[in-house]
Design an enzyme around this catalytic site. Structure first.
Site, PDB file in Angstrom:
ATOM      1  N   CYS A 189      17.772   4.339  -3.965  1.00 13.49           N
ATOM      2  CA  CYS A 189      17.334   4.961  -5.224  1.00 13.49           C
ATOM      3  C   CYS A 189      18.431   5.808  -5.896  1.00 13.49           C
ATOM      4  O   CYS A 189      18.647   5.722  -7.109  1.00 13.49           O
ATOM      5  CB  CYS A 189      16.086   5.801  -4.991  1.00 13.49           C
ATOM      6  SG  CYS A 189      16.106   6.729  -3.459  1.00 13.49           S
TER       7      CYS A 189
ATOM      8  N   HIS B 191      15.017  11.836  -9.179  1.00 12.17           N
ATOM      9  CA  HIS B 191      16.141  12.386  -8.410  1.00 12.17           C
ATOM     10  C   HIS B 191      17.184  12.936  -9.382  1.00 12.17           C
ATOM     11  O   HIS B 191      17.592  12.248 -10.333  1.00 12.17           O
ATOM     12  CB  HIS B 191      16.800  11.299  -7.552  1.00 12.17           C
ATOM     13  CG  HIS B 191      15.968  10.816  -6.397  1.00 12.17           C
ATOM     14  ND1 HIS B 191      14.813  11.429  -5.974  1.00 12.17           N
ATOM     15  CD2 HIS B 191      16.157   9.760  -5.553  1.00 12.17           C
ATOM     16  CE1 HIS B 191      14.326  10.774  -4.933  1.00 12.17           C
ATOM     17  NE2 HIS B 191      15.119   9.759  -4.664  1.00 12.17           N
TER      18      HIS B 191
ATOM     19  N   MET C  36       4.308   3.848  -1.084  1.00  8.00           N
ATOM     20  CA  MET C  36       4.744   4.536  -2.306  1.00  8.00           C
ATOM     21  C   MET C  36       5.376   3.553  -3.311  1.00  8.00           C
ATOM     22  O   MET C  36       5.024   3.543  -4.485  1.00  8.00           O
ATOM     23  CB  MET C  36       5.804   5.557  -1.861  1.00  8.00           C
ATOM     24  CG  MET C  36       6.080   6.638  -2.814  1.00  8.00           C
ATOM     25  SD  MET C  36       4.742   7.811  -2.801  1.00  8.00           S
ATOM     26  CE  MET C  36       4.586   8.026  -4.525  1.00  8.00           C
TER      27      MET C  36
ATOM     28  N   THR D 175       0.805  -1.223   0.000  1.00  6.03           N
ATOM     29  CA  THR D 175       0.000   0.000   0.000  1.00  6.03           C
ATOM     30  C   THR D 175       0.839   1.275   0.000  1.00  6.03           C
ATOM     31  O   THR D 175       0.303   2.370  -0.136  1.00  6.03           O
ATOM     32  CB  THR D 175      -0.910   0.025   1.253  1.00  6.03           C
ATOM     33  OG1 THR D 175      -0.090  -0.247   2.397  1.00  6.03           O
ATOM     34  CG2 THR D 175      -2.010  -1.015   1.166  1.00  6.03           C
TER      35      THR D 175
ATOM     36  N   THR E  30      11.149   5.953  -8.037  1.00  7.94           N
ATOM     37  CA  THR E  30      10.311   4.806  -7.634  1.00  7.94           C
ATOM     38  C   THR E  30      10.282   3.717  -8.699  1.00  7.94           C
ATOM     39  O   THR E  30       9.771   2.639  -8.460  1.00  7.94           O
ATOM     40  CB  THR E  30       8.861   5.222  -7.265  1.00  7.94           C
ATOM     41  OG1 THR E  30       8.235   5.822  -8.407  1.00  7.94           O
ATOM     42  CG2 THR E  30       8.845   6.181  -6.101  1.00  7.94           C
TER      43      THR E  30
HETATM   44  P1  NAP Z   1       5.899   3.834   2.584  1.00  7.64           P
HETATM   45  O1  NAP Z   1       5.205   4.659   1.556  1.00  7.64           O
HETATM   46  O2  NAP Z   1       5.976   4.357   3.978  1.00  7.64           O
HETATM   47  O3  NAP Z   1       5.173   2.380   2.619  1.00  7.64           O
HETATM   48  C1  NAP Z   1       5.418   1.416   3.617  1.00  7.64           C
HETATM   49  C2  NAP Z   1       4.603   0.149   3.366  1.00  7.64           C
HETATM   50  O4  NAP Z   1       4.953  -0.849   4.352  1.00  7.64           O
HETATM   51  C3  NAP Z   1       3.096   0.321   3.479  1.00  7.64           C
HETATM   52  O5  NAP Z   1       2.473  -0.609   2.615  1.00  7.64           O
HETATM   53  C4  NAP Z   1       2.809  -0.069   4.931  1.00  7.64           C
HETATM   54  O6  NAP Z   1       1.480  -0.550   5.128  1.00  7.64           O
HETATM   55  C5  NAP Z   1       3.771  -1.249   5.080  1.00  7.64           C
HETATM   56  N1  NAP Z   1       4.124  -1.521   6.475  1.00  7.64           N
HETATM   57  C6  NAP Z   1       4.470  -0.640   7.448  1.00  7.64           C
HETATM   58  N2  NAP Z   1       4.729  -1.292   8.601  1.00  7.64           N
HETATM   59  C7  NAP Z   1       4.528  -2.612   8.353  1.00  7.64           C
HETATM   60  C8  NAP Z   1       4.629  -3.795   9.143  1.00  7.64           C
HETATM   61  N3  NAP Z   1       4.963  -3.751  10.470  1.00  7.64           N
HETATM   62  N4  NAP Z   1       4.338  -4.990   8.556  1.00  7.64           N
HETATM   63  C9  NAP Z   1       3.975  -5.048   7.259  1.00  7.64           C
HETATM   64  N5  NAP Z   1       3.875  -3.955   6.444  1.00  7.64           N
HETATM   65  C10 NAP Z   1       4.147  -2.766   7.005  1.00  7.64           C
HETATM   66  O7  NAP Z   1       7.404   3.518   2.173  1.00  7.64           O
HETATM   67  P2  NAP Z   1       8.071   3.455   0.675  1.00  7.64           P
HETATM   68  O8  NAP Z   1       8.584   4.774   0.274  1.00  7.64           O
HETATM   69  O9  NAP Z   1       7.108   2.722  -0.210  1.00  7.64           O
HETATM   70  O10 NAP Z   1       9.374   2.568   0.949  1.00  7.64           O
HETATM   71  C11 NAP Z   1       9.326   1.147   1.081  1.00  7.64           C
HETATM   72  C12 NAP Z   1      10.745   0.607   1.172  1.00  7.64           C
HETATM   73  O11 NAP Z   1      11.432   0.865  -0.039  1.00  7.64           O
HETATM   74  C13 NAP Z   1      11.585   1.249   2.293  1.00  7.64           C
HETATM   75  O12 NAP Z   1      12.452   0.277   2.839  1.00  7.64           O
HETATM   76  C14 NAP Z   1      12.365   2.334   1.543  1.00  7.64           C
HETATM   77  O13 NAP Z   1      13.556   2.698   2.196  1.00  7.64           O
HETATM   78  C15 NAP Z   1      12.630   1.627   0.213  1.00  7.64           C
HETATM   79  N6  NAP Z   1      12.873   2.500  -0.950  1.00  7.64           N
HETATM   80  C16 NAP Z   1      11.999   3.531  -1.229  1.00  7.64           C
HETATM   81  C17 NAP Z   1      12.243   4.327  -2.380  1.00  7.64           C
HETATM   82  C18 NAP Z   1      11.322   5.462  -2.767  1.00  7.64           C
HETATM   83  O14 NAP Z   1      11.639   6.132  -3.797  1.00  7.64           O
HETATM   84  N7  NAP Z   1      10.221   5.734  -2.070  1.00  7.64           N
HETATM   85  C19 NAP Z   1      13.313   4.043  -3.194  1.00  7.64           C
HETATM   86  C20 NAP Z   1      14.170   2.962  -2.888  1.00  7.64           C
HETATM   87  C21 NAP Z   1      13.914   2.210  -1.769  1.00  7.64           C
HETATM   88  P3  NAP Z   1       0.267   0.394   5.669  1.00  7.64           P
HETATM   89  O15 NAP Z   1      -0.245   1.186   4.486  1.00  7.64           O
HETATM   90  O16 NAP Z   1      -0.725  -0.607   6.161  1.00  7.64           O
HETATM   91  O17 NAP Z   1       0.832   1.273   6.744  1.00  7.64           O
END
Ligand code: NAP
Length: 352
Positions: A148, A241, A14, A12, A327
């Site tokens: 990223c 970025h 980003m 759910t 992303t």
């Molecule tokens: P985000 O928007 O905060 O999404 C987090 C997701 O994890 C949501 O689906 C959330 O569910 C779920 N979650 C949170 N706590 C949980 C738990 N205890 N058990 C199971 N699911 C849980 O974060 P994001 O930006 O998508 O990043 C996700 C990962 O990718 C991170 O490790 C980040 O460092 C990495 N990353 C991100 C990017 C980027 O451009 N955004 C790039 C490279 C790597 P709910 O909706 O239910 O809270």
């Protein structure tokens, strides 16, 4: 060919939403499970997810019920978009239980027996998988994609590293808001502003490229030797970025040599027919004011990086501007490309 059943952990968020979007019509993979936190478990994806990526939420996922992140899912391959605070042990549980895990989280990137992978850069590091399974006694395994900013940086460095060597590098980033996840940075902190600090980011950018460009020797990667200095900033763009880079090369090269090396780079994947691999991983633009996030981030469906303003640097040797879609090339697209390479190399079939 029957499609391979895959799940998305943290579906759910980003990055999770990008996975769902990119996997919706994937020719090799089909979504069989979506997980998220306690907040969302038991809800339909349509209700649990505040959809913020471009285009509509794919119709078929709206009624999928969000599950717990436990290794009881009918999938062979799990894509992880979990936050780092929970990703480590959850990914390990899945790998131990026989799933392939393609992760975005930082937790296992620098483990000596876990491939940190960009298929165009270091596909041979996949050999670490056998070592990982043997050492840890796992039926499955974990592979990771880099942070990223590193994902796009290392792609641009690869042809320069191979052709001329690199001894020192300075990189200054201007990172989009989507990189902070959802809801991310409060609007009152970032509107009319630039924040000159992103927790943990500079360390990742100074370390991960060394493993990616390193050489597999025996059972470990010998890290590349170069000095990297990174300065990271959050800016008020949505996606894409931008990085301002200066490099000191290991040997003399002309600007034309540099541009030719970047422009002609194809990587070793062209014959594998991986659906997410862009035809041109690096696109070089000669206009003085490109690349720009809004205009160039979707190059190669978000999987190409765009280089511009290649010019001499009075401090190091050359400087240039680099743009990548954070992303897609920096997260979900990267993990999907890793999984395609796993499939092409037979690592997913072994899990049957
Ligand atoms: P985000 O928007 O905060 O999404 C987090 C997701 O994890 C949501 O689906 C959330 O569910 C779920 N979650 C949170 N706590 C949980 C738990 N205890 N058990 C199971 N699911 C849980 O974060 P994001 O930006 O998508 O990043 C996700 C990962 O990718 C991170 O490790 C980040 O460092 C990495 N990353 C991100 C990017 C980027 O451009 N955004 C790039 C490279 C790597 P709910 O909706 O239910 O809270």
């Amino acid at each position: 060919m029957d499609k391979i059943k895959v799940g998305v952990l943290g579906a759910t968020g980003m990055v999770g939403q990008r996975f769902v979007q990119l996997l919706a019509d994937h020719p090799w993979f089909e979504i069989a499970a979506l997980t998220a936190s306690e907040r969302s478990v038991g809800m339909t994806y349509g209700n649990a997810c505040h959809w913020v990526v471009s285009d509509e939420m794919p119709a078929f996922v709206k009624e999928v019920v969000v599950q717990e992140s436990k290794p009881e899912l009918d999938c062979r391959l799990m894509f992880s978009a979990l936050p780092a605070k929970v990703a480590g042990p959850i990914e390990e549980e899945f790998a131990a239980a026989g799933y392939a895990v393609s992760s975005n989280a930082r937790n296992h990137r620098l483990d000596p027996d876990v491939p940190l992978l960009v298929p165009e850069v270091n596909p041979d590091h996949l050999a670490l998988i056998e070592i990982q399974r043997r050492r840890r006694g796992w039926k499955g395994f974990i592979v990771t994609n880099p942070n990223c900013c590193t994902a796009q940086l290392v792609l641009a460095l690869k042809p320069l590293w191979d052709r001329f060597g690199i001894t020192a590098l300075s990189v200054v980033t201007m990172q989009a808001l989507s990189g902070a996840g959802y809801p991310g940075v409060p609007s009152l902190d970032i509107l009319d502003n630039i924040i000159p600090y992103i927790a943990g980011e500079e360390g990742k950018l100074e370390r991960e490229p060394l493993k990616l460009l390193g050489r597999l020797e025996g059972e470990a990667v010998r890290e590349a030797e170069m000095i990297i200095s990174a300065q990271c900033h959050r800016v008020a763009t949505r996606e894409g970025h931008l990085e301002a880079i200066s490099v000191k090369l290991g040997q003399e090269a002309s600007r034309e040599d540099l541009v030719e090396a970047l422009q002609s780079f194809r990587g070793p994947l062209q014959d594998l027919g991986l659906p997410t691999a862009p035809e041109r991983p690096i696109v070089v633009r000669e206009e003085l004011d490109r690349p720009q996030p809004r205009l160039d981030r979707d190059e190669g469906k978000g999987m190409s990086v765009v280089v511009g303003r290649v010019r001499e640097c009075p401090v190091l040797d050359y400087k240039f501007i680099l743009l990548g879609h954070n992303t897609i090339r920096g997260a979900a697209g990267a993990a999907i490309l890793n999984a395609e390479l796993l499939h092409a190399e037979g690592y997913l079939e072994e899990l049957d």
